[in-house]
Design an enzyme around this catalytic site. Structure first.
Site, PDB file in Angstrom:
ATOM      1  N   ARG A  56       0.835  -1.231   0.000  1.00 29.04           N
ATOM      2  CA  ARG A  56       0.000   0.000   0.000  1.00 29.04           C
ATOM      3  C   ARG A  56       0.853   1.257   0.000  1.00 29.04           C
ATOM      4  O   ARG A  56       0.369   2.353  -0.285  1.00 29.04           O
ATOM      5  CB  ARG A  56      -0.952  -0.034   1.215  1.00 29.04           C
ATOM      6  CG  ARG A  56      -1.816   1.205   1.338  1.00 29.04           C
ATOM      7  CD  ARG A  56      -3.034   1.039   2.248  1.00 29.04           C
ATOM      8  NE  ARG A  56      -2.800   0.233   3.406  1.00 29.04           N
ATOM      9  CZ  ARG A  56      -2.194   0.656   4.532  1.00 29.04           C
ATOM     10  NH1 ARG A  56      -1.769   1.901   4.634  1.00 29.04           N
ATOM     11  NH2 ARG A  56      -2.033  -0.155   5.545  1.00 29.04           N
ATOM     12  N   TYR A 111     -18.466  13.052 -15.537  1.00 26.56           N
ATOM     13  CA  TYR A 111     -18.889  11.668 -15.270  1.00 26.56           C
ATOM     14  C   TYR A 111     -19.767  11.627 -14.004  1.00 26.56           C
ATOM     15  O   TYR A 111     -19.455  12.301 -13.013  1.00 26.56           O
ATOM     16  CB  TYR A 111     -17.640  10.788 -15.116  1.00 26.56           C
ATOM     17  CG  TYR A 111     -17.947   9.432 -14.537  1.00 26.56           C
ATOM     18  CD1 TYR A 111     -18.891   8.602 -15.145  1.00 26.56           C
ATOM     19  CD2 TYR A 111     -17.331   8.986 -13.379  1.00 26.56           C
ATOM     20  CE1 TYR A 111     -19.207   7.365 -14.595  1.00 26.56           C
ATOM     21  CE2 TYR A 111     -17.638   7.757 -12.828  1.00 26.56           C
ATOM     22  CZ  TYR A 111     -18.577   6.949 -13.447  1.00 26.56           C
ATOM     23  OH  TYR A 111     -18.901   5.735 -12.894  1.00 26.56           O
ATOM     24  N   ASP A 183      -9.174  15.748 -15.906  1.00 30.87           N
ATOM     25  CA  ASP A 183      -9.443  14.329 -16.133  1.00 30.87           C
ATOM     26  C   ASP A 183      -9.221  14.063 -17.621  1.00 30.87           C
ATOM     27  O   ASP A 183      -9.950  14.577 -18.476  1.00 30.87           O
ATOM     28  CB  ASP A 183     -10.888  14.026 -15.717  1.00 30.87           C
ATOM     29  CG  ASP A 183     -11.231  12.545 -15.833  1.00 30.87           C
ATOM     30  OD1 ASP A 183     -10.655  11.867 -16.704  1.00 30.87           O
ATOM     31  OD2 ASP A 183     -12.090  12.081 -15.069  1.00 30.87           O
ATOM     32  N   LYS A 208     -10.320   2.449 -18.712  1.00 31.88           N
ATOM     33  CA  LYS A 208     -10.758   2.762 -20.067  1.00 31.88           C
ATOM     34  C   LYS A 208      -9.624   2.496 -21.066  1.00 31.88           C
ATOM     35  O   LYS A 208      -9.172   1.373 -21.177  1.00 31.88           O
ATOM     36  CB  LYS A 208     -11.267   4.207 -20.084  1.00 31.88           C
ATOM     37  CG  LYS A 208     -12.149   4.547 -18.882  1.00 31.88           C
ATOM     38  CD  LYS A 208     -13.481   3.821 -18.918  1.00 31.88           C
ATOM     39  CE  LYS A 208     -14.196   3.622 -17.606  1.00 31.88           C
ATOM     40  NZ  LYS A 208     -14.178   4.619 -16.603  1.00 31.88           N
TER      41      LYS A 208
HETATM   42  N1  LCS Z   1     -13.408   9.862 -15.169  1.00 30.45           N
HETATM   43  C1  LCS Z   1     -14.170   9.650 -16.255  1.00 30.45           C
HETATM   44  C2  LCS Z   1     -14.166  10.662 -17.361  1.00 30.45           C
HETATM   45  C3  LCS Z   1     -14.937   8.499 -16.355  1.00 30.45           C
HETATM   46  O1  LCS Z   1     -15.665   8.315 -17.454  1.00 30.45           O
HETATM   47  C4  LCS Z   1     -14.922   7.571 -15.284  1.00 30.45           C
HETATM   48  C5  LCS Z   1     -15.723   6.321 -15.320  1.00 30.45           C
HETATM   49  C6  LCS Z   1     -14.125   7.839 -14.172  1.00 30.45           C
HETATM   50  C7  LCS Z   1     -13.370   8.994 -14.146  1.00 30.45           C
HETATM   51  C8  LCS Z   1     -14.049   6.904 -13.003  1.00 30.45           C
HETATM   52  O2  LCS Z   1     -13.222   5.849 -13.324  1.00 30.45           O
HETATM   53  P1  LCS Z   1     -13.332   4.383 -12.637  1.00 30.45           P
HETATM   54  O3  LCS Z   1     -13.356   4.608 -11.168  1.00 30.45           O
HETATM   55  O4  LCS Z   1     -14.589   3.758 -13.144  1.00 30.45           O
HETATM   56  O5  LCS Z   1     -12.078   3.719 -13.097  1.00 30.45           O
HETATM   57  N2  LCS Z   1     -16.652   6.297 -16.354  1.00 30.45           N
HETATM   58  C9  LCS Z   1     -17.532   5.373 -16.577  1.00 30.45           C
HETATM   59  C10 LCS Z   1     -18.490   5.449 -17.605  1.00 30.45           C
HETATM   60  O6  LCS Z   1     -18.678   6.406 -18.344  1.00 30.45           O
HETATM   61  N3  LCS Z   1     -19.185   4.345 -17.624  1.00 30.45           N
HETATM   62  O7  LCS Z   1     -18.824   3.484 -16.617  1.00 30.45           O
HETATM   63  C11 LCS Z   1     -17.732   4.085 -15.871  1.00 30.45           C
END
Ligand code: LCS
Length: 392
Positions: A56, A111, A183, A208
Site C-alpha cells: 500500500r 462523469y 481528467d 478505459k
Molecule cells: N473519469 C471519467 C471521465 C470516467 O468516465 C470515469 C468512469 C471515471 C473517471 C471513473 O473511473 P473508474 O473509477 O470507473 O475507473 N466512467 C464510466 C463510464 O462512463 N461508464 O462506466 C464508468
C-alpha cells in the site's frame, strides 16, 4: 527513459527493462511486503528512505513503478501514483488538496461518479463545490472565489464531449491562486497532454483506454513531485492502491495505446459522419465534426478526436431504447475505451445520479445515446448502426 523518443516508442519502451534475470517482460511482483536485511535498513526505509516497504506504500511494487514510469513518460509529468480506480485517484486528489472551508470549482458536464463524489461526499467535509459551464471562460472567472483551491475539468467531457480551454483556464486559475486538475480519460495522453498547458495534475481512469480491453479497474494521477508526494501520503492512509496484476495489465495496455487510439479515432469519425447524415438522428456530439461548438479549440489542444461520441435519436428516449435493443455487434454496457464498441444511455445509466434539471440544461437529454467506438472494422460498426436505426 529520455523524453526525446517519440510517443509510440515510449508507449512500448518507457519504464520497461529494469528486470532481474533478464526477463523480457516486466514481471508481476505478486508480494504484499518486503524483507529487510537489517533492522537499521527497515528503520531507514520507514523514515522516508527510498525503496519498497509494503504494497500500500508507494512505490508499491516494481510492477507499479514500471507502470508509473511509463505513464509519466506518456503524460509528460515528473511523478505519478497508481490507484484502484479512477474514482480512487480523484478522491485522493481532492482529499490531498482540499480541506474544510475550501472551494472546488468544477465543470457541469462530468462523469456521474465524479459528480456524486463532488456533490454529495465533499460537502460532508465542509468543502464547497460549484459546477459551472467551463466551456465559457467568463463563467469560470465568475465562479472563482477567494477560497477556491482547486479547479477540476473533464475535457472532452462525459457524455456530451464538451471541450474546455485547458490553457486559458489554467492561466485564470493560477492568477486566482488555485490549482487546475484535468481528467484526461477520454482523450488519453495520445491525443492530449494537459501538463504541457501548465495544468498541475492529470487524473485518468485506467479502466478505459489505458487498460484498453475492458478487463480491469484502475486509475492514475500524474503531476509535480510536490503534488504527488502529498497524494502519496493520502494514498498510504486512505488506501485505494492499484492491484499488482492491474498495474501489469496497464503497463501492457500502454504498449499498444498509440495503435488503438488511432483506430478508435478513425472509426469514431467514420461513425460520427454517418450518424450526422442519418435522417433518424437529430444531433451528433463529436469534437472532430465541424458542427461541434468547440471544434476549433479541440483542434488546437488535441492532436486527434479520440473514440467517444454521443448522439440524439429523433423520437427521444423510446427511439433510443429501440436502437440500443436492436444493436447486434455493439454491446449495451457502461464503461468505455475497450477494443469493442459499447453503447449506453447516460440519463438512465452513467449520469442517473445527476438531477434531471442539470442533465437537461447541459445536453444530457433523455434521448442521448453514448458510443465508445471500438477498433473493429469500421464498416461492420456502421452496418450495425444502420440496421439499428432503420425505420426507427
Ligand atoms: N473519469 C471519467 C471521465 C470516467 O468516465 C470515469 C468512469 C471515471 C473517471 C471513473 O473511473 P473508474 O473509477 O470507473 O475507473 N466512467 C464510466 C463510464 O462512463 N461508464 O462506466 C464508468
Amino acid at each position: 527513459m529520455e523524453k526525446e523518443k517519440s510517443f509510440a516508442t515510449r508507449c512500448v519502451h518507457a519504464g520497461e527493462g529494469h528486470n532481474p534475470f533478464g526477463a523480457h517482460a516486466t514481471p508481476i511482483y505478486q508480494t504484499s511486503t518486503y524483507v529487510f536485511e537489517s533492522a537499521e535498513q527497515a528503520a531507514a526505509a520507514f523514515s522516508g528512505g527510498p525503496g519498497y516497504r509494503y504494497i500500500r506504500s508507494p512505490p508499491n511494487t516494481p510492477t507499479h513503478a514500471a507502470f508509473i514510469e511509463k505513464i509519466c513518460s506518456l503524460e509528460g509529468g515528473p511523478a505519478g501514483l497508481a490507484f484502484s480506480s479512477g474514482m480512487a485517484a480523484e478522491t485522493a486528489l481532492v482529499l490531498s488538496l482540499l480541506q474544510k472551508g475550501d472551494h472546488l470549482l468544477t465543470t457541469d458536464v462530468i462523469y456521474g461518479g465524479t459528480y456524486g463524489l463532488f456533490s454529495s461526499l465533499l460537502p460532508k467535509f465542509g468543502i464547497e463545490v460549484d459546477f459551472v459551464d467551463t466551456t465559457d471562460l467568463e463563467r469560470v472567472k465568475a465562479g472563482l472565489q477567494k477560497n477556491t483551491r482547486l479547479v477540476f475539468l473533464e475535457s472532452p467531457a462525459n457524455p456530451t464531449m464538451a471541450v474546455s480551454d485547458i490553457g486559458e483556464i489554467g492561466k485564470i486559475t493560477h492568477e486566482a491562486g488555485a490549482l487546475l486538475a484535468v481528467d484526461n480519460t477520454f482523450a488519453t495522453p495520445y491525443f492530449q497532454r494537459p501538463l504541457a498547458f501548465g495544468v498541475d495534475a492529470v487524473v485518468e481512469s485506467c479502466t478505459k483506454y489505458i487498460g484498453g480491453h475492458g478487463d480491469l479497474l484502475g486509475g492514475v494521477a500524474v503531476g509535480s513531485e510536490e503534488l504527488i508526494s502529498t497524494m502519496r501520503r493520502t494514498a498510504l492512509l486512505a488506501g485505494g492502491t492499484m492491484g499488482t496484476h492491474e498495474a501489469w495489465l496497464c503497463l501492457r495496455g500502454c504498449k499498444t495505446l498509440h495503435l488503438r487510439m488511432e483506430r478508435h479515432a478513425e472509426n469514431a469519425l467514420h461513425l460520427a459522419k454517418f450518424l450526422e447524415g442519418h435522417a433518424a438522428v437529430e444531433k451528433v456530439n463529436y469534437p472532430g465534426l465541424f458542427s461541434h461548438p468547440q471544434h476549433a479549440l479541440a483542434g488546437r489542444q488535441m492532436s486527434g478526436w479520440s473514440g467517444m461520441l454521443s448522439f440524439e435519436v429523433r423520437g427521444g428516449v423510446e427511439a433510443g431504447r429501440r436502437l440500443m435493443n436492436r444493436l447486434k455487434l455493439c454491446s449495451l454496457a457502461v464503461s468505455l475505451g475497450s477494443v469493442d464498441t459499447l453503447v449506453e444511455h447516460p440519463a438512465s445509466m452513467t449520469h442517473a445520479v445527476m438531477p434531471r434539471e442539470m442533465r437537461e440544461r447541459n445536453g444530457i437529454t433523455d434521448g442521448l445515446v453514448r458510443v465508445s467506438v471500438g477498433i473493429e472494422d469500421k464498416e461492420d460498426i456502421l452496418a450495425d448502426f444502420a440496421q439499428g436505426l432503420a425505420e426507427i
